[in-house]
Design a protein around this motif. Structure first.
Motif, mmCIF file in Angstrom:
data_model
loop_
_atom_site.group_PDB
_atom_site.id
_atom_site.type_symbol
_atom_site.label_atom_id
_atom_site.label_comp_id
_atom_site.label_asym_id
_atom_site.label_seq_id
_atom_site.Cartn_x
_atom_site.Cartn_y
_atom_site.Cartn_z
ATOM 1 N N ASP A 101 -54.049 20.184 -13.250
ATOM 2 C CA ASP A 101 -55.449 20.380 -12.861
ATOM 3 C C ASP A 101 -55.510 20.531 -11.343
ATOM 4 O OD1 ASP A 101 -58.160 20.570 -12.855
ATOM 5 O OD2 ASP A 101 -58.537 18.432 -13.214
ATOM 6 N N HIS A 158 -56.688 22.515 -7.554
ATOM 7 C CA HIS A 158 -57.887 23.018 -6.890
ATOM 8 C C HIS A 158 -57.501 23.504 -5.498
ATOM 9 C CE1 HIS A 158 -60.233 20.895 -10.018
ATOM 10 N NE2 HIS A 158 -59.367 19.906 -9.824
ATOM 11 N N SER A 169 -56.078 16.776 -7.763
ATOM 12 C CA SER A 169 -57.355 16.096 -7.591
ATOM 13 C C SER A 169 -57.255 14.981 -6.557
ATOM 14 C CB SER A 169 -57.831 15.521 -8.930
ATOM 15 O OG SER A 169 -58.008 16.544 -9.881
#
Length: 271
Positions: free
Chosen positions: A118, A120, A133
């Motif tokens: 995940d 970003h 994260s």
């Protein structure tokens, strides 16, 4: 009887750790990239009550008489069975099909490994940087952070299905950065040391990380864009294990109660 008290107490302590492990698995059933754990046990020392001697008739006894002194926790072993793939709308969400791990650089400068894809885009010292994260920089196949520079806007960044980073100019021209998300394998993943979150660090037992981009002997992992790997915890199995651990804890408590009753009966013999 005193030996029974301590042996049963060791069983209660060990089963408490087992319940703690199962509870942690259930608590992380929705944690992306979490690897379930299983508590392993081993028996304690055996006390010899009678050695291999001969009988009164001079016959050899084939075995001795020994009694165990309880149990203890040997290890908490992580299962690296793949979790289910969960769809995600993010173009920087990647799941691994295979034995690979993502490499990330922690805030302390150390390299850690995870199955949690995940990712970003975050604003770092050198412009946009692909990060987790927690803000850990994602490393490419060369072991370097994936950075875009100050002149690149976040809405122009693209990631290919193979983890290749790039961006588009206002006229639509695509500029590749020549950086690809790196994946690494270990000869013995069970030997990895667990740290906070879903991150692991190599040990002597796990061996050094093997870069899939440089090692032709490895079966390459596949990156699945717009997917995340869910936890591999099986709730039904964990509930059954919880019942078994609870019953084992109860049986050990019953053994302590039985030993206590026997001691009470022995104390009353003189009355």
């Amino acid at each position: 009887m005193m030996r029974a008290l301590w042996s049963a107490a060791s069983g209660m302590i060990a089963q408490q750790t087992n319940v703690d492990t199962i509870s942690n698995n259930l608590a992380n059933v929705n944690t992306t990239g979490y690897r379930s754990e299983k508590t392993e046990f081993k028996s304690l020392l055996y006390q010899t009550l009678q050695t291999r001697t001969t009988t009164a008739n001079g016959e050899n006894k084939p075995i001795s008489a020994q009694v165990g002194l309880g149990t203890r926790v040997a290890s908490n072993t992580s299962s690296f069975k793949a979790g289910s793939l969960l769809a995600s709308e993010s173009n920087t969400a990647f799941a691994i099909e295979g034995d690979g791990f993502f490499a990330v650089r922690g805030l302390d400068g150390e390299t850690y490994y995870t199955r949690n894809g995940d990712f970003h885009w975050t604003l770092g010292n050198n412009g946009l940087t692909l990060a987790t994260s927690e803000g850990y920089s994602v490393l490419d196949t060369e072991g370097n952070p994936i950075e875009l520079g100050d002149a690149v806007e976040a809405n122009s960044v693209t990631m290919s299905a193979f983890g290749e980073a790039g961006y588009k100019l206002p006229d639509g021209t695509y500029i590749g950065l020549g950086q690809t998300i790196g994946t690494y394998q270990f000869n013995n993943p069970a030997g990895l040391e667990k740290i906070a979150g879903t991150y692991f660090t190599p040990t002597e037992a796990s061996g050094d990380p093997l870069n899939e981009a440089d090692n032709e002997n490895l079966v390459k992992s596949k990156l699945c864009q717009n997917y995340l790997e869910g936890s591999n915890v099986q709730v039904a199995d964990e509930m059954v294990n919880l019942i078994v651990a609870q019953r084992a804890y109860e049986l050990n408590s019953k053994a302590i109660q039985a030993a206590d009753d026997m001691l009470g009966q022995a104390n009353q013999l003189r009355r």
